[in-house]
Scaffold this motif. Structure first.
Motif, short mmCIF file in Angstrom:
data_model
loop_
_atom_site.label_atom_id
_atom_site.label_comp_id
_atom_site.label_asym_id
_atom_site.label_seq_id
_atom_site.Cartn_x
_atom_site.Cartn_y
_atom_site.Cartn_z
N ALA A 175 0.85 -1.19 0.00
CA ALA A 175 0.00 0.00 0.00
C ALA A 175 0.88 1.24 0.00
O ALA A 175 2.11 1.16 0.04
N GLY A 176 0.26 2.40 -0.03
CA GLY A 176 1.00 3.64 0.07
C GLY A 176 1.37 3.92 1.52
O GLY A 176 1.37 3.03 2.37
N LYS A 177 1.66 5.17 1.80
CA LYS A 177 2.13 5.52 3.14
C LYS A 177 1.45 6.81 3.60
O LYS A 177 1.40 7.79 2.85
N SER A 178 0.94 6.78 4.83
CA SER A 178 0.35 7.98 5.43
C SER A 178 1.44 8.77 6.15
O SER A 178 2.25 8.20 6.88
N ASP A 188 4.36 16.04 9.17
CA ASP A 188 4.55 17.35 8.55
C ASP A 188 3.27 18.17 8.39
O ASP A 188 3.31 19.26 7.81
N TYR A 189 2.17 17.64 8.90
CA TYR A 189 0.88 18.33 8.68
C TYR A 189 0.13 18.45 9.99
O TYR A 189 -0.34 17.45 10.53
N ALA A 190 0.04 19.66 10.50
CA ALA A 190 -0.64 19.89 11.79
C ALA A 190 -2.12 19.58 11.65
O ALA A 190 -2.83 20.20 10.85
N GLY A 191 -2.59 18.59 12.42
CA GLY A 191 -4.00 18.24 12.41
C GLY A 191 -4.46 17.50 11.18
O GLY A 191 -5.66 17.26 11.01
N MET A 192 -3.56 17.16 10.29
CA MET A 192 -3.93 16.47 9.05
C MET A 192 -2.90 15.38 8.75
O MET A 192 -1.85 15.32 9.39
N SER A 193 -3.24 14.54 7.79
CA SER A 193 -2.30 13.53 7.31
C SER A 193 -2.14 13.66 5.81
O SER A 193 -3.11 13.97 5.09
N GLY A 194 -0.92 13.48 5.33
CA GLY A 194 -0.67 13.46 3.90
C GLY A 194 -0.57 12.03 3.41
O GLY A 194 -0.32 11.11 4.19
N ILE A 195 -0.77 11.82 2.13
CA ILE A 195 -0.71 10.48 1.54
C ILE A 195 0.34 10.47 0.45
O ILE A 195 0.28 11.27 -0.49
N ASP A 196 1.30 9.57 0.58
CA ASP A 196 2.32 9.36 -0.46
C ASP A 196 2.07 7.99 -1.07
O ASP A 196 2.19 6.97 -0.39
N LEU A 197 1.73 7.95 -2.34
CA LEU A 197 1.38 6.69 -3.00
C LEU A 197 2.53 6.11 -3.82
O LEU A 197 2.31 5.21 -4.62
N ASN A 198 3.73 6.61 -3.60
CA ASN A 198 4.88 6.04 -4.32
C ASN A 198 5.06 4.55 -4.03
O ASN A 198 5.47 3.78 -4.90
N ARG A 199 4.78 4.15 -2.80
CA ARG A 199 4.99 2.75 -2.42
C ARG A 199 3.87 1.84 -2.91
O ARG A 199 4.03 0.61 -2.94
N ALA A 200 2.74 2.40 -3.28
CA ALA A 200 1.61 1.59 -3.74
C ALA A 200 2.02 0.76 -4.95
O ALA A 200 2.49 1.30 -5.95
N GLY A 201 1.86 -0.55 -4.84
CA GLY A 201 2.21 -1.43 -5.94
C GLY A 201 3.61 -2.00 -5.87
O GLY A 201 4.00 -2.83 -6.71
N THR A 202 4.40 -1.60 -4.87
CA THR A 202 5.73 -2.20 -4.70
C THR A 202 5.56 -3.69 -4.39
O THR A 202 4.72 -4.06 -3.57
N PRO A 203 6.34 -4.56 -5.03
CA PRO A 203 6.14 -6.00 -4.81
C PRO A 203 6.58 -6.45 -3.42
O PRO A 203 7.66 -6.09 -2.94
N LEU A 204 5.72 -7.22 -2.78
CA LEU A 204 6.00 -7.79 -1.47
C LEU A 204 5.93 -9.31 -1.55
O LEU A 204 5.13 -9.87 -2.29
#
Length: 491
Positions: free
Chosen positions: A136-139, A143-159
């Motif tokens: 999956a991606g990564k939350s 770095d975000y006060a009161g919020m979460s950012g989403i980085d989808l670079n990891r989405a689809g990496t083979p496990l």
């Protein structure tokens, strides 16, 4: 109350998520490079946008086969990809492509050694399966006060998710098992093993039961442990929590928990789902993964020598004890370094090479925080130093000083050892006349020790040897020195 309390038995199973060393993702051509700017490596396929189709990455399958062969597992001739349905903000499709009923790797076992009650013991833990899936991606929360950012670079990496049987019985065993698995996947080249970057993550399933009870207790899963120290701490903490809860009249509830290393506690993340909650069904966009015997044989032909085979070879070819062979094959880099030293120094120096690698070399590498493959003392240099010990040019005490000088020199010169011995005047004193002069001086200055030795206190000679070595600035040949001392004392 600890897990070693005689009234309770700990039952542990481990799930390891191993990121595979492919250049692209499992079902798309997106790169898997770590550290890229957020959301720059997530393709339409990774996000399952309308009109796109996943395509299996053959290199990911190669690595799964390689792992399966290494652990003696069965490679499924046909395995199925399924959709595992659940919602997380970093899983953009709303499902994960994984394997459920038909994994690519079935069974197998991992053998490892560790210290238990002052003894070195070996254990074998059986594997249930290893299956391919996408990450999956990564939350991002920091770095975000009161919020979460989403980085989808990891989405689809083979496990490759590797699942053990619940055969582990202590925190120490869990750590030793995970270390052995970590070493193996790196040895095989299927994973880079970087735990800080999430390449090797551990989920630990923990339960307790009264001693002698066959039925398992209710398990809790501790998610995403990314260091061996945290694995050990988390197991101890969770075991204590469960035992205290039961003894206070409570009941363990199956749940997924997170470990907080600052507070030394596990906290509930969510109630634990079972397989039916994920509503698995075969992914309609992916055909069965068919693996022929020819494909398996091709992977097998390209396999490196495995740790078990290398351990057996070290014992038979170099007459090393089992413990030495296990330590030296704990990582491929260590084993490669050892073989290079022995090739240069000769088999007669194999045990000395093992002692140095397990002693001064390992302690210096750990202290300096470098990988053994990057150590400034090269195998050929260490080999020459061992030869100089064997031929009497230097003694072991001087060699320790010399090794520090070699490390500090950071030179690739194969003749560094001889140059340092010459420039620093480290040659061992083996001249009988010179040694006799030192012995006579020491005997004259230590009449009390001489008297004690001659009165039958044989241990008194150790003080005299120490004084003689000091007088020679550590360069006297110890064997000759001891022989001369004994001869003089007997006279």
């Amino acid at each position: 109350m600890s897990e070693n309390n005689m009234e309770w038995e700990v039952v542990i199973g481990v799930e390891n998520h191993v990121q595979l060393t492919t250049a692209s993702k499992i079902f798309s051509g997106s790169p898997t490079t770590f550290g890229a700017a957020p959301n720059t490596q997530a393709s339409p396929v990774d996000l399952a946008l309308p009109g796109v189709l996943p395509v299996m990455n053959k290199q990911a399958v190669d690595r799964a086969i390689r792992f399966g062969l290494a652990v003696g597992a069965k490679i499924a001739p046909a395995s199925i990809f399924a959709r595992k349905n659940y919602f997380y903000p970093d899983l953009p499709k709303g499902y994960q492509i994984s394997q459920f009923e038909d994994p690519v790797v079935i069974g197998g076992a991992v053998t490892f050694g560790y210290e238990k009650d002052g003894q070195f013991v070996t254990r074998t833990v059986n594997l249930t399966r290893a299956h391919l899936e996408e990450d999956a991606g990564k939350s991002l929360h920091e770095d975000y006060a009161g919020m979460s950012g989403i980085d989808l670079n990891r989405a689809g990496t083979p496990l490759l998710e590797i699942v053990s049987e619940p055969e582990i019985r202590s925190a120490a065993e869990a750590v030793a098992y995970c270390k052995a698995l970590h070493s193996l996947v790196m040895w095989l080249g299927v994973c880079d093993g970087n735990m800080q970057e999430g390449s090797f993550r551990c989920d630990i399933n923990v339960s307790v039961r009264p001693k002698g009870q066959l039925e398992f207790g209710t398990r809790c899963e501790i998610k995403n442990l990314n260091s061996f120290r945290f694995i050990e701490e988390a197991v101890h903490v969770e075991v204590r929590r469960q035992i205290e809860l039961i003894e206070d009249g409570g009941k363990v509830v199956q749940a997924t928990r997170l470990y907080d290393p600052d507070r030394k506690e596990t906290r509930e993340m969510r109630s634990k789902e079972d397989a039916q909650d994920y509503r698995y069904f075969p992914d309609p966009d992916l055909p069965p993964l068919v693996i022929s015997n020819t494909w398996i044989e091709q992977v097998k032909a390209a396999m490196p020598e495995l740790p078990d085979a290398m351990r057996a070879r070290f014992i038979s070819d170099y007459a090393l004890p089992e413990y030495d062979a296990l330590v030296l094959t704990a990582s491929k880099a260590m084993a490669t370094y050892f073989v290079a030293v022995v090739d240069a120094a000769g088999k007669d120096n194999a045990k000395a090479a093992a002692n140095w690698l397990m002693g001064d070399v390992s302690s210096t590498v750990n202290r300096e925080g470098v990988d053994i493959g990057d150590a400034p003392v090269k195998p050929a240099q260490l080999a020459l130093m061992l030869k100089r010990i064997a031929d009497g040019t230097i003694n072991n005490k001087t060699a320790k000083e010399l090794f520090g000088d070699m490390w500090a020199a950071k030179s690739d010169d194969d003749n560094l050892v001889d140059a340092l011995i010459e420039s620093k005047g480290l040659k061992q004193i083996s001249d009988t006349g010179a040694l006799e002069a030192i012995v006579d001086e020491v005997l004259a200055a230590n009449a009390k020790s001489v008297e004690q030795y001659r009165a039958g206190k044989e241990a008194a000679i150790n003080a005299l040897i120490g004084q003689a070595m000091k007088a020679s600035r550590g360069k006297a040949n110890p064997a000759q020195l001891t022989e001369l001392l004994k001869a003089k004392l007997a006279g």
